[in-house]
Design a protein around this motif. Structure first.
Motif, PDB file in Angstrom:
ATOM      1  N   UNK A   6      19.680  12.953  10.809  1.00 53.83           N
ATOM      2  CA  UNK A   6      18.402  12.536  10.205  1.00 53.83           C
ATOM      3  C   UNK A   6      17.533  11.795  11.228  1.00 53.83           C
ATOM      4  N   UNK A   7      18.164  10.923  11.998  1.00 54.98           N
ATOM      5  CA  UNK A   7      17.420  10.153  12.987  1.00 54.98           C
ATOM      6  C   UNK A   7      16.895  11.036  14.118  1.00 54.98           C
ATOM      7  N   UNK A   8      17.721  11.949  14.590  1.00 56.05           N
ATOM      8  CA  UNK A   8      17.303  12.859  15.659  1.00 56.05           C
ATOM      9  C   UNK A   8      16.174  13.779  15.191  1.00 56.05           C
ATOM     10  N   UNK A   9      16.256  14.233  13.953  1.00 50.48           N
ATOM     11  CA  UNK A   9      15.215  15.131  13.455  1.00 50.48           C
ATOM     12  C   UNK A   9      13.899  14.386  13.291  1.00 50.48           C
ATOM     13  N   UNK A  10      13.972  13.129  12.898  1.00 50.81           N
ATOM     14  CA  UNK A  10      12.760  12.321  12.815  1.00 50.81           C
ATOM     15  C   UNK A  10      12.139  12.156  14.196  1.00 50.81           C
ATOM     16  N   UNK A  11      12.984  11.895  15.189  1.00 43.44           N
ATOM     17  CA  UNK A  11      12.496  11.753  16.559  1.00 43.44           C
ATOM     18  C   UNK A  11      11.898  13.056  17.062  1.00 43.44           C
ATOM     19  N   UNK A  12      12.544  14.163  16.738  1.00 44.01           N
ATOM     20  CA  UNK A  12      12.044  15.470  17.160  1.00 44.01           C
ATOM     21  C   UNK A  12      10.664  15.748  16.578  1.00 44.01           C
ATOM     22  N   UNK A  13      10.415  15.233  15.393  1.00 42.36           N
ATOM     23  CA  UNK A  13       9.130  15.468  14.738  1.00 42.36           C
ATOM     24  C   UNK A  13       7.977  14.807  15.475  1.00 42.36           C
ATOM     25  N   UNK A  14       8.286  13.910  16.385  1.00 42.34           N
ATOM     26  CA  UNK A  14       7.237  13.360  17.233  1.00 42.34           C
ATOM     27  C   UNK A  14       6.850  11.934  16.961  1.00 42.34           C
ATOM     28  N   UNK A  15       7.503  11.282  16.010  1.00 39.01           N
ATOM     29  CA  UNK A  15       7.172   9.900  15.743  1.00 39.01           C
ATOM     30  C   UNK A  15       7.822   9.014  16.799  1.00 39.01           C
ATOM     31  N   UNK A  16       7.014   8.150  17.428  1.00 38.60           N
ATOM     32  CA  UNK A  16       7.545   7.281  18.487  1.00 38.60           C
ATOM     33  C   UNK A  16       8.654   6.388  17.948  1.00 38.60           C
ATOM     34  N   UNK A  17       8.466   5.858  16.738  1.00 42.95           N
ATOM     35  CA  UNK A  17       9.480   4.987  16.171  1.00 42.95           C
ATOM     36  C   UNK A  17      10.757   5.763  15.906  1.00 42.95           C
ATOM     37  N   UNK A  18      10.605   7.069  15.626  1.00 44.26           N
ATOM     38  CA  UNK A  18      11.781   7.901  15.399  1.00 44.26           C
ATOM     39  C   UNK A  18      12.653   7.981  16.631  1.00 44.26           C
ATOM     40  N   UNK A  19      12.024   8.153  17.799  1.00 41.00           N
ATOM     41  CA  UNK A  19      12.786   8.226  19.033  1.00 41.00           C
ATOM     42  C   UNK A  19      13.551   6.947  19.298  1.00 41.00           C
ATOM     43  N   UNK A  20      12.897   5.815  19.033  1.00 40.35           N
ATOM     44  CA  UNK A  20      13.555   4.532  19.232  1.00 40.35           C
ATOM     45  C   UNK A  20      14.708   4.370  18.256  1.00 40.35           C
ATOM     46  N   UNK A  21      14.491   4.814  17.019  1.00 42.26           N
ATOM     47  CA  UNK A  21      15.538   4.693  16.005  1.00 42.26           C
ATOM     48  C   UNK A  21      16.735   5.562  16.353  1.00 42.26           C
ATOM     49  N   UNK A  22      16.472   6.751  16.866  1.00 43.04           N
ATOM     50  CA  UNK A  22      17.565   7.657  17.231  1.00 43.04           C
ATOM     51  C   UNK A  22      18.425   7.049  18.332  1.00 43.04           C
ATOM     52  N   UNK A  23      17.773   6.488  19.329  1.00 41.73           N
ATOM     53  CA  UNK A  23      18.521   5.878  20.430  1.00 41.73           C
ATOM     54  C   UNK A  23      19.308   4.661  19.950  1.00 41.73           C
ATOM     55  N   UNK A  24      18.687   3.854  19.089  1.00 43.39           N
ATOM     56  CA  UNK A  24      19.368   2.669  18.564  1.00 43.39           C
ATOM     57  C   UNK A  24      20.606   3.058  17.773  1.00 43.39           C
ATOM     58  N   UNK A  25      20.468   4.078  16.922  1.00 43.78           N
ATOM     59  CA  UNK A  25      21.603   4.531  16.129  1.00 43.78           C
ATOM     60  C   UNK A  25      22.693   5.113  17.023  1.00 43.78           C
ATOM     61  N   UNK A  26      22.281   5.908  18.019  1.00 40.91           N
ATOM     62  CA  UNK A  26      23.259   6.496  18.942  1.00 40.91           C
ATOM     63  C   UNK A  26      24.019   5.403  19.685  1.00 40.91           C
ATOM     64  N   UNK A  27      23.316   4.377  20.086  1.00 46.41           N
ATOM     65  CA  UNK A  27      23.974   3.280  20.798  1.00 46.41           C
ATOM     66  C   UNK A  27      24.922   2.520  19.874  1.00 46.41           C
TER      67      UNK A  27
END
Length: 254
Positions: free
Chosen positions: A48-69
């Motif tokens: 879910x987080x990666x797909x949000x980031x893929x959609x282009x939202x800047x906050x999504x990219x940050x959230x994906x990295x935070x969750x991955x970490x």
């Protein structure tokens, strides 16, 4: 995310929802199955987080990295602790000096330091003889695999290319890897371990089977009847009634 993958993700969520109520204790009675459900739920969150980031939202990219970490830190904390206990029990002072990190130490590591230590842990548990030696301390093959998968996801996110199109491609690859690992976990671990409830807890087993049905959201429009077609990961024939591969492609039957 295309409709086929979205439909599969809905199936993943249905499976995750089974571990509620009285089923928590039943599933928890099999450690490997319980661990798999925990990993399965974490994979859903990552998709879910990666797909949000893929959609282009800047906050999504940050959230994906935070969750991955966060997920990588969790796996590293377990494995670092396992190796620490093993090093202490075997009086391996050199190895003990390389691990023995508190959870807070791991969480405080810079990204690059975290990456380097994760690489060390992955290399250490893969050394000849180590998987068997660490097994009594709790390092199951599933935990070792999960550490590697979470490292790959985190490493992919901290090394994204600058160009937008290349970033989207990188996200798609990471998402596909999450789906692949989820399918393998379902097919080879969860489906197989759930067999133990087939006679003793038939209601739970039936609920699990039903949760493994993939609604065919990508099915083509037919007549105007409004009925929805579905594909299922359960065998449609044969007497076993046992879930089969979730990695099969969805196809609606006429």
């Amino acid at each position: 995310m295309n409709k086929r993958l979205a439909a599969k993700l809905d199936m993943y969520r249905s499976v995750a929802d089974i571990r509620t109520g009285a089923n928590v204790a039943l599933i928890g009675s099999i450690a490997a199955l319980n661990d798999s459900f925990t990993s399965h739920i974490a994979t859903i969150a990552m998709i879910e987080s990666l797909d949000l980031a893929r959609s282009g939202f800047a906050v999504g990219g940050a959230a994906a990295k935070t969750l991955a970490r966060t997920q990588l830190e969790s796996s590293m904390g377990e494995v670092d602790g396992i190796i620490t206990a093993y090093a202490a029990a075997t009086s391996n002072a050199d190895l003990l000096a390389q691990v023995n990190n508190e959870i807070s130490d791991i969480e405080a590591m810079a990204d690059e330091t975290l990456r380097v230590h994760a690489t060390f842990l992955i290399g250490k548990i893969a050394e000849p003889g180590q998987p068997a030696a660490l097994l009594p301390y709790g390092l199951s093959p599933a935990k070792a695999t999960l550490l590697g998968q979470r490292y790959t996801t985190f490493h992919g996110l901290i090394n994204l290319p600058d160009e937008r199109a290349q970033q989207e491609s990188a996200y798609i690859q990471l998402i596909e890897a999450q789906f692949e690992s989820a399918d393998l976990r379902l097919d080879l671990i969860m489906d197989k371990l759930m067999r133990q409830f087939r006679e003793t807890q038939p209601a739970l087993y039936l609920t699990y089977k039903e949760s493994r049905v993939i609604n065919d959201a990508a099915g083509g429009g037919g007549g105007g009847g409004g009925s929805s077609s579905s594909s299922t990961s359960s065998e449609s024939s044969g007497s076993s009634g046992e879930p089969s591969s979730s990695s099969e492609s969805s196809s609606s039957s006429a």
